[in-house]
Design a protein around this motif. Structure first.
Motif, PDB file in Angstrom:
ATOM      1  N   TYR A  17       0.809  -1.182   0.119  1.00  0.00           N
ATOM      2  CA  TYR A  17      -0.086   0.021  -0.081  1.00  0.00           C
ATOM      3  C   TYR A  17       0.921   1.229  -0.085  1.00  0.00           C
ATOM      4  O   TYR A  17       0.128   2.404  -0.192  1.00  0.00           O
ATOM      5  N   TYR A  24       0.675  -2.627  -7.052  1.00  0.00           N
ATOM      6  CA  TYR A  24      -0.465  -3.181  -6.392  1.00  0.00           C
ATOM      7  C   TYR A  24      -1.510  -3.645  -7.692  1.00  0.00           C
ATOM      8  O   TYR A  24      -1.828  -4.951  -7.242  1.00  0.00           O
ATOM      9  N   TRP A  36      -9.710  -9.350 -10.271  1.00  0.00           N
ATOM     10  CA  TRP A  36      -9.662  -8.362  -9.005  1.00  0.00           C
ATOM     11  C   TRP A  36     -10.913  -7.250  -9.328  1.00  0.00           C
ATOM     12  O   TRP A  36     -11.524  -7.003  -8.635  1.00  0.00           O
ATOM     13  N   GLU A  55     -15.912   6.650  -0.740  1.00  0.00           N
ATOM     14  CA  GLU A  55     -15.295   5.361  -0.995  1.00  0.00           C
ATOM     15  C   GLU A  55     -14.102   5.643   0.188  1.00  0.00           C
ATOM     16  O   GLU A  55     -13.156   6.508  -0.079  1.00  0.00           O
ATOM     17  N   PHE A  58      -9.756   3.767  -1.309  1.00  0.00           N
ATOM     18  CA  PHE A  58      -9.908   3.326  -2.443  1.00  0.00           C
ATOM     19  C   PHE A  58      -8.671   2.653  -3.562  1.00  0.00           C
ATOM     20  O   PHE A  58      -8.827   2.464  -4.824  1.00  0.00           O
ATOM     21  N   GLY A  59      -7.456   2.787  -2.698  1.00  0.00           N
ATOM     22  CA  GLY A  59      -6.199   2.045  -3.408  1.00  0.00           C
ATOM     23  C   GLY A  59      -5.959   2.916  -4.606  1.00  0.00           C
ATOM     24  O   GLY A  59      -5.764   4.032  -4.608  1.00  0.00           O
ATOM     25  N   ASP A  78      -8.055   7.745   1.746  1.00  0.00           N
ATOM     26  CA  ASP A  78      -7.040   6.502   1.953  1.00  0.00           C
ATOM     27  C   ASP A  78      -5.887   7.143   2.690  1.00  0.00           C
ATOM     28  O   ASP A  78      -5.585   8.423   2.485  1.00  0.00           O
ATOM     29  N   MET A  83      -1.026   5.809  -2.585  1.00  0.00           N
ATOM     30  CA  MET A  83      -2.239   5.472  -3.489  1.00  0.00           C
ATOM     31  C   MET A  83      -2.821   6.643  -3.827  1.00  0.00           C
ATOM     32  O   MET A  83      -3.359   6.644  -4.878  1.00  0.00           O
ATOM     33  N   GLY A 103      -6.136  10.319   4.614  1.00  0.00           N
ATOM     34  CA  GLY A 103      -6.438  10.402   5.917  1.00  0.00           C
ATOM     35  C   GLY A 103      -6.952   9.035   6.354  1.00  0.00           C
ATOM     36  O   GLY A 103      -7.015   8.026   5.775  1.00  0.00           O
ATOM     37  N   THR A 121     -14.125  -1.621  -1.048  1.00  0.00           N
ATOM     38  CA  THR A 121     -13.636  -2.842  -1.442  1.00  0.00           C
ATOM     39  C   THR A 121     -12.340  -3.385  -0.992  1.00  0.00           C
ATOM     40  O   THR A 121     -11.647  -2.727  -0.870  1.00  0.00           O
ATOM     41  N   THR A 124      -9.013  -3.641   4.773  1.00  0.00           N
ATOM     42  CA  THR A 124      -8.188  -4.222   5.730  1.00  0.00           C
ATOM     43  C   THR A 124      -8.807  -4.357   7.013  1.00  0.00           C
ATOM     44  O   THR A 124     -10.023  -4.009   7.181  1.00  0.00           O
ATOM     45  N   PHE A 126      -9.519  -2.576   9.450  1.00  0.00           N
ATOM     46  CA  PHE A 126     -10.391  -1.375   9.889  1.00  0.00           C
ATOM     47  C   PHE A 126     -11.684  -1.733  10.051  1.00  0.00           C
ATOM     48  O   PHE A 126     -12.701  -1.146  10.984  1.00  0.00           O
TER      49      PHE A 126
HETATM   50  C1  LIG Z   1      -6.438  -4.016   0.124  1.00  0.00           C
HETATM   51  S1  LIG Z   1      -6.398  -2.223  -0.349  1.00  0.00           S
HETATM   52  C2  LIG Z   1      -7.798  -2.174  -1.279  1.00  0.00           C
HETATM   53  C3  LIG Z   1      -7.695  -1.249  -2.420  1.00  0.00           C
HETATM   54  C4  LIG Z   1      -8.837  -1.091  -3.237  1.00  0.00           C
HETATM   55  N1  LIG Z   1     -10.270  -0.794  -2.644  1.00  0.00           N
HETATM   56  C5  LIG Z   1      -9.342  -2.472  -4.092  1.00  0.00           C
HETATM   57  O1  LIG Z   1     -10.222  -3.098  -3.992  1.00  0.00           O
HETATM   58  O2  LIG Z   1      -8.319  -2.653  -4.747  1.00  0.00           O
HETATM   59  C6  LIG Z   1      -6.627  -1.447   1.175  1.00  0.00           C
HETATM   60  C7  LIG Z   1      -6.552   0.079   1.018  1.00  0.00           C
HETATM   61  O3  LIG Z   1      -7.071   0.614   2.306  1.00  0.00           O
HETATM   62  C8  LIG Z   1      -6.234   1.810   2.726  1.00  0.00           C
HETATM   63  N2  LIG Z   1      -6.220   1.758   4.360  1.00  0.00           N
HETATM   64  C9  LIG Z   1      -5.757   0.787   5.014  1.00  0.00           C
HETATM   65  N3  LIG Z   1      -5.937   1.164   6.387  1.00  0.00           N
HETATM   66  C10 LIG Z   1      -6.709   2.490   6.294  1.00  0.00           C
HETATM   67  C11 LIG Z   1      -6.878   3.419   7.057  1.00  0.00           C
HETATM   68  N4  LIG Z   1      -7.219   3.044   8.517  1.00  0.00           N
HETATM   69  N5  LIG Z   1      -7.873   4.560   6.594  1.00  0.00           N
HETATM   70  C12 LIG Z   1      -7.809   4.713   5.337  1.00  0.00           C
HETATM   71  N6  LIG Z   1      -7.425   4.022   4.527  1.00  0.00           N
HETATM   72  C13 LIG Z   1      -6.663   2.792   4.864  1.00  0.00           C
HETATM   73  C14 LIG Z   1      -4.665   1.167   2.090  1.00  0.00           C
HETATM   74  O4  LIG Z   1      -3.879   2.323   2.027  1.00  0.00           O
HETATM   75  C15 LIG Z   1      -5.093   0.501   0.992  1.00  0.00           C
HETATM   76  O5  LIG Z   1      -5.356   1.755  -0.280  1.00  0.00           O
END
Ligand SMILES: C[S@@+](CC[C@H](N)C(=O)[O-])C[C@H]1O[C@@H](n2cnc3c(N)ncnc32)[C@H](O)[C@@H]1O
Length: 215
Positions: A17, A24, A36, A55, A58-59, A78, A83, A103, A121, A124, A126
């Motif tokens: 990430y 990614y 994916w 969203e 959003f990655g 994000d 990202m 954020g 989508t 993690t 969270f």
């Molecule tokens: C597994 S990726 C999923 C990305 C995208 N939604 C996808 O489906 O491909 C998880 C994303 O959540 C973000 N993320 C993780 N913890 C977070 C948090 N506490 N607040 C905001 N974003 C977070 C990461 O930076 C990453 O971009």
């Protein structure tokens, strides 16, 4: 051995990430047999015209771009700077409507009752955090909902799916619907929120969506 593997995976994800964010989309493609973002885009079925959308996580911005394309007012958050950069680049042509923020979703920088729909989508951990759920309750409008794509089960009777089932079991990525159900039932007592897990078949696999509705 399992603990070591979990530790290594944690470091791997964190890098994925951040410093390795550029890889990614490729990694996501590999671990999903190329599907994916087809999976991710199934989330669009939950978006209604006129919904004000947020969203979370959003990655690389693939879904965010689609939501913007639908003409909906969309906000994104994000925590990863890398990202954000990738998504900004992807969305260059749309930047008039661009409201993306770096954020933490455990402290959302939005007003109360600001959104009709919150999407996430492949979030993690969270998504299991009670603080996150409190934030969701706060930013959703009455009758608003969160739709999160939590995971996928490889159900085809094929070598490829057996292989991915093995791989996911090995890395602890196997999606445990029972566990999720348990967890949601525990918090189900929370005022004004309804939790449901929705399983949607897609090309021989099953997409597991979590819905949190505010009423
Ligand atoms: C597994 S990726 C999923 C990305 C995208 N939604 C996808 O489906 O491909 C998880 C994303 O959540 C973000 N993320 C993780 N913890 C977070 C948090 N506490 N607040 C905001 N974003 C977070 C990461 O930076 C990453 O971009």
């Amino acid at each position: 051995l399992h603990k070591i593997l979990v530790f290594i995976l944690k470091i791997f994800y964190s890098n994925l990430y951040h410093s390795f964010a550029w890889s990614y989309d490729f990694v996501a493609w590999i671990v999903s047999s190329g599907e994916w973002f087809d999976w991710v885009k199934q989330t669009l079925a939950f978006v209604s015209k006129g919904d004000k959308v947020l969203e979370i996580g959003f990655g690389t911005g693939v879904l965010f771009k689609e939501v913007t394309n639908l003409g909906n007012q969309a906000f994104g958050i994000d925590e990863s700077r890398q990202m954000i950069q990738i998504t900004r680049r992807r969305l260059k042509a749309f930047d008039r409507n661009l409201k993306i923020t770096q954020g933490n979703c455990l402290a959302l920088p939005y007003k109360n009752e600001a959104f009709d729909l919150v999407l996430s989508t492949f979030p993690t951990e969270f998504v299991f955090n009670l603080e996150f759920q409190a934030q969701i309750r706060r930013v959703l409008n009455k009758n608003g909902k969160l739709v999160a794509l939590l995971g996928v089960t490889f159900n085809r009777k094929s070598f490829v799916d057996s292989f991915y089932r093995f791989l996911y079991a090995l890395t602890g990525q196997n999606f445990n619907v029972e566990f999720i159900g348990e967890n949601w039932r525990k918090v189900n007592g929370e005022e004004n929120l309804r939790f449901t897990v929705k399983d949607i078949p897609f090309k021989g696999r099953i997409l597991h969506f979590l819905l949190i509705e505010k009423f």
